[in-house]
Write a protein that holds these residues in place. Structure first.
Motif, PDB file in Angstrom:
ATOM      1  N   ILE A  69       2.196   0.966 -12.321  1.00  0.00           N
ATOM      2  CA  ILE A  69       3.220  -0.178 -11.891  1.00  0.00           C
ATOM      3  C   ILE A  69       4.615   0.394 -11.669  1.00  0.00           C
ATOM      4  O   ILE A  69       5.152   0.728 -12.549  1.00  0.00           O
ATOM      5  N   MET A  75       1.117  -0.633  -7.965  1.00  0.00           N
ATOM      6  CA  MET A  75       1.479  -2.022  -7.589  1.00  0.00           C
ATOM      7  C   MET A  75       2.947  -2.083  -7.893  1.00  0.00           C
ATOM      8  O   MET A  75       3.548  -1.230  -8.706  1.00  0.00           O
ATOM      9  N   LEU A 123       0.569 -12.153  -5.763  1.00  0.00           N
ATOM     10  CA  LEU A 123      -0.451 -11.348  -5.958  1.00  0.00           C
ATOM     11  C   LEU A 123      -1.480 -11.674  -7.118  1.00  0.00           C
ATOM     12  O   LEU A 123      -0.979 -12.294  -7.979  1.00  0.00           O
ATOM     13  N   LEU A 149      -6.651  -7.819  -5.764  1.00  0.00           N
ATOM     14  CA  LEU A 149      -6.828  -6.218  -6.521  1.00  0.00           C
ATOM     15  C   LEU A 149      -8.281  -6.025  -6.520  1.00  0.00           C
ATOM     16  O   LEU A 149      -8.511  -4.889  -6.267  1.00  0.00           O
ATOM     17  N   PRO A 207       0.187  -3.669  -2.955  1.00  0.00           N
ATOM     18  CA  PRO A 207      -0.515  -2.669  -3.790  1.00  0.00           C
ATOM     19  C   PRO A 207      -1.571  -2.060  -2.978  1.00  0.00           C
ATOM     20  O   PRO A 207      -1.907  -2.705  -1.997  1.00  0.00           O
TER      21      PRO A 207
END
Length: 234
Positions: A21, A122, A129, A134, A172
């Motif tokens: 992240i 990400m 999101l 994902l 992402p």
């Protein structure tokens, strides 16, 4: 957390990916840390870490800026509850995203975990999101499976986008871990993955369309719009 709890969590973590992240930006255009904008009563950085946890990764590396105690404290509890969450401080957050990504890669390498063969990367400010997106990225089989969306526009204008509108292939994304390690030396300053990805054969690049990802938060105007839409707490 006891050793037994740690073992139980590792059993649940059956996926073959780690997560990075990228949360070390200093939000100069926004004028306040975007990591600390609130959604559903908690900071965005915590929301995104929980979202990453929902994919059952082997590990999560959260890269944050140096000397930002509020940002660190926002995910300390999550890191305490989940041993898979590792906080890494970027001492030079103004050098660009590539350095943060390189720190994340180095941290994953230090785990020496043979179960990791993909990495989900990400940011923190794509406020729409969700887990479904994902999951779709992780379901792809190509070397890189990236998100595909248009440039930021108010919702009412999206209906008028023509077919030739400029697309963004970006975060992402999920990338083969060995490939990411090979590319690490090319990550300098603001030179991230996008140009490297474009150099791959087309059959090695998967795309998951989601125009909701256009709505990241970089400016006060975008923040005001997100609050008006109810995407962020007022």
């Amino acid at each position: 957390m006891s050793k037994n709890d740690f073992k139980k969590e590792n059993v649940r973590q059956c996926q073959n990916h780690a997560v990075i992240i990228l949360a070390s930006g200093i939000s100069q255009r926004l004028g306040q840390p975007k990591q600390m904008l609130f959604k559903d009563g908690e900071p965005l950085i915590a929301c995104m870490t929980r979202l990453a946890l929902s994919t059952n990764p082997q590990a999560i590396v959260v890269v944050i800026p140096d000397n930002r105690r509020l940002i660190a404290s926002a995910i300390t509890d999550l890191a305490d509850q989940h041993p898979s969450v590792q906080i890494v401080v970027n001492p030079q957050p103004d050098t660009g995203m590539a350095h943060s990504l390189s720190l994340g890669i180095e941290t994953i390498a230090s785990f020496e975990n043979p179960s990791i063969n993909r990495v989900l990367i990400m940011g923190v400010d794509q406020v729409l999101l969700d887990e479904l997106h994902l999951t779709a990225l992780l379901a792809g089989k190509q070397a890189v499976v990236a998100s595909n969306y248009h440039h930021w526009q108010p919702l009412e204008k999206h209906q008028n986008l023509h077919e030739g509108a400029s697309d963004i292939i970006g975060l992402p994304l999920v990338i083969n871990y060995k490939l990411l390690r090979q590319w690490q030396s090319a990550l300098i300053g603001d030179k991230g993955l996008r140009n490297l990805i474009r150099g791959l054969p087309t059959d090695q690049i998967g795309r998951v369309d989601n125009d909701q990802l256009s709505y990241d938060i970089d400016t006060p105007e975008q923040l005001a719009y997100a609050k008006q839409q109810g995407w962020l707490d007022d």
